[in-house]
Design a protein around this motif. Structure first.
Motif, short mmCIF file in Angstrom:
data_model
loop_
_atom_site.label_atom_id
_atom_site.label_comp_id
_atom_site.label_asym_id
_atom_site.label_seq_id
_atom_site.Cartn_x
_atom_site.Cartn_y
_atom_site.Cartn_z
N PHE A 43 101.81 23.39 16.61
CA PHE A 43 102.02 23.84 15.24
C PHE A 43 102.26 22.70 14.25
CE2 PHE A 43 102.98 27.70 17.62
CZ PHE A 43 102.33 28.65 16.85
N SER A 94 100.65 22.88 10.80
CA SER A 94 100.81 24.13 10.06
C SER A 94 102.16 24.16 9.35
CB SER A 94 100.65 25.32 11.00
OG SER A 94 101.64 25.26 12.00
N ASN A 95 102.56 25.33 8.92
CA ASN A 95 103.80 25.48 8.15
C ASN A 95 105.03 25.64 9.03
OD1 ASN A 95 102.53 25.27 5.68
ND2 ASN A 95 102.07 27.44 5.61
#
Length: 107
Positions: free
Chosen positions: A44, A47-48
């Motif tokens: 991740f 990503s955010n």
């Protein structure tokens, strides 16, 4: 285990496992998956999601406020480790700028 990334609020490392806390139509749910937090952090990374503590990764989109800890939707508080404080503030600021910019393009 299959949950849309935007529904995940946070991950909490628990030894060789990770607890995933996410929103469903019926409220909060949690599942334990057989993956280490470090490998999820790599997945991740772009990503955010941001590592906030040695045991937590948080979805930046779920953040309500940041102080001594991170407050998420559903009145959830997540600790911020000293080593992660600058990264948390930087990532949240970047996310907020992108959010405001994308909203201005829609108008």
């Amino acid at each position: 285990f299959s949950v849309a990334a935007e529904n995940i609020l946070y991950f909490k490392g628990e030894g060789g496992y990770t607890k995933v806390v996410y929103m469903t139509m019926n409220g909060l749910k949690e599942d334990l998956i057989c993956k280490r937090l470090g490998s999820l952090e790599e997945e991740f990374e772009s990503s955010n999601y941001i590592r906030t503590h040695k045991s937590y990764i948080v979805n930046v989109a779920a953040v309500v406020s940041i102080g001594k800890e991170i407050n998420l939707k559903e009145n959830i508080s997540i600790p911020i480790g000293r080593a992660y404080k600058n990264g948390v503030n930087r990532k949240y600021t970047e996310f907020a700028k992108e959010f405001v910019y994308s909203r201005s393009l829609m108008q």
